[in-house]
Design a protein around this motif. Sequence first.
Motif, short mmCIF file in Angstrom:
data_model
loop_
_atom_site.label_atom_id
_atom_site.label_comp_id
_atom_site.label_asym_id
_atom_site.label_seq_id
_atom_site.Cartn_x
_atom_site.Cartn_y
_atom_site.Cartn_z
N CYS A 162 -60.73 -69.33 -59.93
CA CYS A 162 -60.41 -68.18 -59.09
C CYS A 162 -59.35 -68.48 -58.03
O CYS A 162 -59.16 -67.71 -57.10
CB CYS A 162 -61.68 -67.63 -58.43
N ILE A 163 -58.66 -69.59 -58.21
CA ILE A 163 -57.50 -69.88 -57.38
C ILE A 163 -56.31 -69.12 -57.96
O ILE A 163 -56.12 -69.10 -59.18
CB ILE A 163 -57.23 -71.39 -57.32
N GLU A 213 -50.31 -76.58 -49.42
CA GLU A 213 -50.61 -78.01 -49.34
C GLU A 213 -51.83 -78.38 -50.17
O GLU A 213 -51.84 -79.43 -50.83
CB GLU A 213 -50.85 -78.41 -47.88
N LEU A 214 -52.87 -77.53 -50.16
CA LEU A 214 -54.14 -77.93 -50.75
C LEU A 214 -54.50 -77.27 -52.08
O LEU A 214 -55.10 -77.91 -52.94
CB LEU A 214 -55.26 -77.65 -49.73
N LEU A 215 -54.17 -75.99 -52.24
CA LEU A 215 -54.67 -75.27 -53.42
C LEU A 215 -54.17 -75.82 -54.75
O LEU A 215 -54.96 -75.88 -55.71
CB LEU A 215 -54.37 -73.78 -53.30
N PRO A 216 -52.90 -76.23 -54.89
CA PRO A 216 -52.49 -76.78 -56.19
C PRO A 216 -53.31 -78.00 -56.60
O PRO A 216 -53.72 -78.13 -57.77
CB PRO A 216 -51.01 -77.13 -55.97
N ARG A 252 -58.38 -70.34 -49.83
CA ARG A 252 -57.60 -69.26 -50.47
C ARG A 252 -57.53 -68.02 -49.60
O ARG A 252 -56.48 -67.40 -49.45
CB ARG A 252 -58.27 -68.91 -51.82
N ASP A 253 -58.65 -67.64 -49.01
CA ASP A 253 -58.73 -66.36 -48.31
C ASP A 253 -58.49 -66.44 -46.80
O ASP A 253 -58.23 -65.42 -46.17
CB ASP A 253 -60.09 -65.71 -48.57
N PHE A 254 -58.56 -67.65 -46.22
CA PHE A 254 -58.42 -67.75 -44.77
C PHE A 254 -57.42 -68.81 -44.31
O PHE A 254 -57.14 -68.90 -43.12
CB PHE A 254 -59.79 -68.03 -44.13
N GLY A 255 -56.89 -69.60 -45.23
CA GLY A 255 -55.91 -70.60 -44.84
C GLY A 255 -54.53 -69.98 -44.65
O GLY A 255 -54.17 -69.01 -45.31
N ALA A 256 -53.75 -70.55 -43.74
CA ALA A 256 -52.37 -70.13 -43.58
C ALA A 256 -51.60 -70.50 -44.85
O ALA A 256 -52.02 -71.38 -45.62
CB ALA A 256 -51.75 -70.81 -42.37
N GLY A 316 -51.39 -72.58 -59.25
CA GLY A 316 -51.82 -73.36 -60.40
C GLY A 316 -53.20 -73.05 -60.92
O GLY A 316 -53.69 -73.72 -61.82
N GLY A 317 -53.85 -72.02 -60.35
CA GLY A 317 -55.19 -71.68 -60.78
C GLY A 317 -55.23 -70.63 -61.88
O GLY A 317 -54.19 -70.21 -62.40
N GLY A 318 -56.43 -70.21 -62.20
CA GLY A 318 -56.60 -69.23 -63.28
C GLY A 318 -56.44 -67.79 -62.85
O GLY A 318 -56.30 -66.90 -63.69
N GLY A 319 -56.50 -67.53 -61.55
CA GLY A 319 -56.31 -66.18 -61.04
C GLY A 319 -57.42 -65.21 -61.40
O GLY A 319 -57.20 -64.00 -61.41
N LEU A 320 -58.61 -65.72 -61.68
CA LEU A 320 -59.71 -64.85 -62.11
C LEU A 320 -60.43 -64.23 -60.92
O LEU A 320 -60.50 -64.81 -59.85
CB LEU A 320 -60.71 -65.64 -62.95
#
Length: 375
Positions: free
Chosen positions: A47-48, A104-107, A94-98, A53-57
């Motif tokens: 769900c990223i 920096e982190l999600l990939p 995902r929902d609260f980070g700048a 780089g996530g699945g976007g689900l």
Amino acid sequence: MDFALTAAQLERYEAVLDETRDRLADDAASAADKWKTAAALGLTGLCIPAEYGGGGLGAFDTALTLAAFGRGCPDTGLVFGVSAHLLAGAVAIRDFGAERLRRELLPGLAAGELVAANAITEDEAGSDTSRLAVTAHRDHDAYVINGEKSFVSNGPAADVLVTYATTAPDGGFLGISAFAVPAGHTGIHLGDPLAKMGLAGCQAGRVGFQDCRVSEDYLLGGEGQGSAIFAHAMTWERACLFATYIGMMDDQLERCVAHARRRRQFGRPIARFQAVSHRIATMKQRLESARLLMYRACWLIDQGAGEQTAAAALSKVAVSEAAVANSLDAIQIFGAQGYLVAGGVERYLRDSVPARLFSGTTEIQRDIIAREMGL
């Protein structure tokens, strides 16, 4: 609401189930290798958003995929660890980070190269998260964090700690702030894995902060929004993570039916005895009831509906209670074989018992449900 699965959803479910059974059946594989395999299947980033780089689900499709993972993987602890990484960790970022923090982190989280852990539980703060002893005081453009978290799933292996600390001691729920802290920061100590009853594939441990200086860039949301961020992440976790147990119960029920047809006593299959067939029918009833509540909770999250908090609580209670009850029934159906570790039936119970505790106990979920009803 229509819960008939589309061809694409069914195809994804079957693909994940087949790949999981094929590639994660080896109990001899190391925890690190299992994690890499799960990441290669895209499970660490479901769900990223795709741009990272996530699945976007959405929640519903994330839950369906985790159900397939939970059904096919004999290591429920691994499934739990991946789910906690994704839902309690990555969702908050995902929902609260700048934007800079997300990039920096999600990939790395999506690719499974970084492991996320949710650090909120303390020795004196389990169900009551409004009085955290871990503090974070502002020092110019940074926060200095001090204190210790007592039970952090994925903690011993964590690369990123989504942690919660008191920034305003008299603020209650409004005095809590959330941070996404790389675990390599000076002043962080990751404790050794704790010995647990079940979910062995997910290590848990204590995490200590000693004068850990964290840039304000790692603050999630605004100062004082930690309780709201935690509640948001828990809604996702209570709805989606427990799909793991829906999948586990699907596998469990399939095994019970096959055993009841095969096992003979007094000259006939034990499935012919009403005491056995009715027990299995009750297991099916619990499972399908829990599945529908899980579907509803995830659908409401995707719709952005206001009742999603209560729906997730209802789902969490139904799934966790069904998992424990069905696991006890499975042992009864298998008899002495069900009690032996070698048969793999008793592990369902060991892995199910903590479902009534983590993400908020069953009693806390019932408090949430009652509150949402105006009681």
